[in-house]
Design a protein around this motif. Structure first.
Motif, short mmCIF file in Angstrom:
data_model
loop_
_atom_site.label_atom_id
_atom_site.label_comp_id
_atom_site.label_asym_id
_atom_site.label_seq_id
_atom_site.Cartn_x
_atom_site.Cartn_y
_atom_site.Cartn_z
N SER A 20 0.80 -1.23 0.00
CA SER A 20 0.00 0.00 0.00
C SER A 20 0.83 1.29 0.00
O SER A 20 0.38 2.29 -0.57
CB SER A 20 -1.00 0.00 1.16
N TYR A 40 -8.66 3.61 -1.94
CA TYR A 40 -8.05 2.93 -0.79
C TYR A 40 -8.70 1.58 -0.49
O TYR A 40 -8.30 0.91 0.46
CB TYR A 40 -8.14 3.82 0.45
N SER A 56 -4.85 -0.04 3.10
CA SER A 56 -6.07 -0.36 2.37
C SER A 56 -7.17 -0.72 3.35
O SER A 56 -6.91 -1.30 4.40
CB SER A 56 -5.82 -1.51 1.39
#
Length: 795
Positions: free
Chosen positions: A247, A649, A615
């Protein structure tokens, strides 16, 4: 509920029927007297002849090649009747007829006529347009009042040749809604719309664009598209599809677009940030690009086999992202339509042979997996926030009365530091041996060994010694490279006009589409790499514009008169430009999946406006992961504000992508996706109606309607309509929703248990001071608003 589906499905069906009817470029091309090889002839030969008479020597018949000047031996310029090519394609029957009947391909009469005219006009061949470096053409000068910048001059020249006039400028409310979605991926608030409508300054729109380009949401919107290209996901893809640590790379992309990192630097840092002198943390995070592909943790997987699979995956993605090329077709044999050879494929693969990795990652079934090399870092966004807080702390320590402010800042800094996470990076080791694998067979140990290098027909990389990924990145972003700039600007055009100047965004080769405006495409590519325009008024000030400036190009496009057109079509548009290939008006199309959910969150007031971070997992149906094994796992939705974060996200599970994203055509990101399909299915309407996130958004919006919308039903409907659609409703729209509200009010008054059930969906608290039947009825109205075709359409 039936009313809701009718509201959207009728309009959506009309939209889908319109899109399905879009024709090809033929209408405009028929007006052009001069036949060009690249535009008119190459597509015909590529489709009907290159399979036997193209670049692939192994499958070439009669030693005849028709994609280059070599084909001239079957053509007598100016004399079709004496040209063997024309004689063969006009042969009625027999063994000399081309294409041969067994090929299943035939030439249409208009195609034969084009070839005849081409030969008659000299039969001149041209190198493929996408393999020649772009040269800045002269900007047409029309002396017409419509153009606002050079983009419009090119578009207008084509429209005038077709005897078309541009569409009028869109209404201001349409324009602000359009540019908000295009630049931020979010709708404007009613207050923002009102302010723009009241601003009567001549440069009001330019000022709006400048403000949007400085918004942190710009990077989030651009990242949505870039992550599709580089096939970013939070899981490995193969076998058990376990999570992996990546991420921070996504946050690097967001920050890069927000910071307007030059695209050449953006490219270099992703492909070879680890090879730069003293690489920064962000540059190492950027190299996660090389690691984000699909991998396996299956116990019985062969290490060598999967190293070959990863190698091929990287070449395919490199070719698709930066070169707009289908290089993957050359993995097992020479490309059938473009000049890429199998050796070219493996020479490109050799650039990535130094990446430190394993083919099969062994170990116990666990998620997230361990895929070294990894480093523990704050994401680029978190690190920037931490640095800002440190500066605030330092300033507060100099003040005598710092009190609670200092303690609060120190507490925030401690919370930010806890956000550290692992992320995969690239580490260079001794390169593996790369061979030209026979038929792509990973067990081949005897074929030719190759070193890194550019495709044989392109400018050599010119490195001293063995070329590296850094050399590759610099070669891709040299001003003379024929593909990188064209590919990127063509995709930007697609983002803001609904289709590219060349509509095949992932194939610029012989099977791709000839650009409708080749001079404009080259001018934009040249302007991207070597800006000629000076920077006007704006946050960045005046002066020269640096090369590879993404925001400069974006502003150029969205401030053009071409962009500002209405999307309504006239009879003339429908007749002469039915597919809007010449941009005689703006385009209308459904929003991407993430924006549809983001809009509902924003309109309801639930959207969590935090940039970056891990995330997150929004609510999804129970049992959706039932068949996900190695290890077995249960989806646990996030709590609190993480439930309301933007779609960029959202946890991206390749094999079990969130159902809402799938319903609206988001890709699984196993391969590069340059253009998402746009489907129109009942499932999408049902998602908007019944997905828990959308029901919760509708419920929260309903509470706002009651508290903020006024006293009467009509006032509340008008208020809600402005929140969702940025405009005032028409009388018939108010009447329809009023009837819906009254019917639902009666239903829920008679069945308060159903009202309570509906208004209990979601984690946001239900206001205790509101009547549950009234709240449920307005929730039904809000669900209709979220389901309207206009709500989810970019106009």
């Amino acid at each position: 509920m039936g009313t809701t589906v009718v509201f959207r499905s009728c309009v959506a069906f009309t939209c889908a029927s319109f899109l399905a009817a879009l024709p090809s470029l033929d209408a405009g091309e028929k007006t052009v007297a001069r036949v060009e090889f690249n535009r008119d002839i190459r597509p015909i030969l590529s489709d009907k002849c290159f399979f036997c008479h193209g670049p692939d020597a192994a499958h070439r018949k009669a030693k005849l090649r028709l994609d280059t000047e070599e084909g001239a031996r079957v053509i007598v310029g100016g004399k079709p009747a004496e040209s063997e090519l024309y004689g063969r394609i006009t042969q009625v029957e027999g063994s000399k007829r081309m294409p041969p009947p067994k090929s299943g391909k035939t030439l249409a009469k208009n195609e034969i006529e084009l070839i005849r005219r081409w030969i008659e006009q000299g039969g001149t061949f041209q190198p493929h347009w996408s393999f020649a470096p772009p040269k800045r053409p002269q900007v047409p000068v029309s002396r017409h009042p419509w153009p606002r910048n050079p983009v419009d001059e090119f578009v207008l020249a084509k429209l005038q040749a077709l005897k078309l006039t541009p569409a009028p400028e869109a209404a201001k409310v349409t324009l602000i809604r359009r540019v908000y979605f295009d630049l931020l991926g979010l709708p404007p608030s009613p207050a923002q719309v009102k302010a723009f409508l009241k601003d009567t300054r001549a440069d009001a729109y330019d000022r709006l664009v400048d403000a949007l380009l400085t918004s942190p949401h710009f990077g989030e919107r651009m990242a949505m598209y870039w992550l599709d290209l580089v096939r970013y996901a939070d899981t490995v893809g193969y076998h058990g599809d376990q999570e992996h640590h990546i991420s921070p790379y996504r946050d690097y992309v967001i920050k890069a677009f927000n910071d307007n990192l030059p695209f050449d630097r953006f490219t270099i840092e992703q492909l070879a940030g680890d090879l730069l002198p003293n690489p920064t943390t962000d540059q190492l995070i950027a190299t996660g690009y090389n690691r984000v592909l699909q991998t396996t943790h299956e116990g019985g997987a062969q290490d060598k086999e999967y190293l070959a699979i990863y190698s091929a995956d990287r070449v395919r993605n490199l070719g698709a992202v930066w070169m707009g090329a289908t290089i993957g077709c050359a993995q097992c044999h020479n490309h059938r339509y473009d000049p890429y050879t199998q050796k070219d494929f493996y020479r490109l693969a050799a650039f990535f042979a130094d990446i430190d990795e394993r083919g099969a990652f062994k170990g116990p079934d666990q998620t997230p997996t361990k895929r070294p090399p990894e480093i523990a870092v704050l994401s680029p966004i978190d690190r920037a926030e931490a640095e800002a807080v440190r500066q605030q702390i330092a300033a507060l320590k100099l003040k005598p009365n710092r009190g609670d402010d200092l303690a609060g800042r120190e507490k925030l800094l401690a919370e930010i530091e806890k956000r550290k996470s692992l992320t995969m990076i690239t580490k260079s080791v001794k390169p593996r041996v790369i061979r030209v694998l026979h038929r792509g067979d990973w067990m081949d140990t005897k074929s030719e060994i190759v070193d890194p290098g550019a495709p044989h027909f392109m400018k050599p990389i010119g490195a001293k010694g063995r070329a590296t990924r850094l050399d590759l990145a610099r070669w891709l972003t040299s001003a003379e490279h024929p593909q990188t700039a064209r590919v990127f600007v063509n995709r930007l055009w697609y983002l803001y006009f609904g289709k590219g100047l060349s509509k095949t965004l992932d194939d610029g080769g012989s099977q791709g589409d000839w650009p409708t405006h080749p001079e404009l495409l080259d001018w934009l590519a040249a302007e991207f790499t070597r800006p000629s325009l000076s920077r006007g008024r704006g946050a960045a000030g005046a002066g020269e514009i640096p090369a590879w400036n993404v925001k400069h190009l974006v502003k150029l496009l969205v401030t053009s008169a071409t962009y500002r057109q209405s999307s309504l079509e006239s009879d003339a548009h429908r007749k002469l430009d039915p597919g809007n290939r010449f941009f005689s008006r703006q385009s209308r199309y459904r929003l991407p999946a993430e924006m549809i959910r983001d809009q509902a969150l924003a309109v309801s007031g639930l959207l969590a406006d935090r940039l970056g971070g891990r995330s997150v997992k929004p609510a999804q149906p129970d049992g959706y992961y039932a068949h996900l094994n190695f290890p077995r796992r249960t989806y646990v939705a996030d709590k609190g504000l993480d439930q309301y974060r933007r779609g960029v996200y959202t946890h991206w599970q390749r094999t079990y992508l969130h159902p809402m994203l799938r319903a609206f055509d988001a890709p699984t990101r196993e391969e590069c996706t340059a253009q998402r399909p746009i489907s129109n299915t009942p499932l999408a309407a049902l998602v908007l109606l019944n997905d828990p996130s959308f029901v919760e958004c509708a419920r929260v919006l309903a509470a706002r309607i009651i508290k903020e919308g006024g006293k009467s039903d009509a006032e509340r409907i008008a208020w809600a309509w402005r929140q969702a659609l940025s405009r005032a409703p028409h009388e018939r729209e108010v009447a329809a929703l009023a009837r819906l509200y009254q019917a639902n009010r009666k239903q829920y008054a008679d069945d308060r248990a159903a009202a309570l059930k509906l208004t209990s969906i979601g984690a946001a608290p239900r206001p205790a001071d509101l009547d549950v039947a009234e709240l449920a009825a307005w929730t039904s109205v809000a669900r209709v608003l979220f389901n309207l075709d206009e709500t989810i359409t970019r106009n």
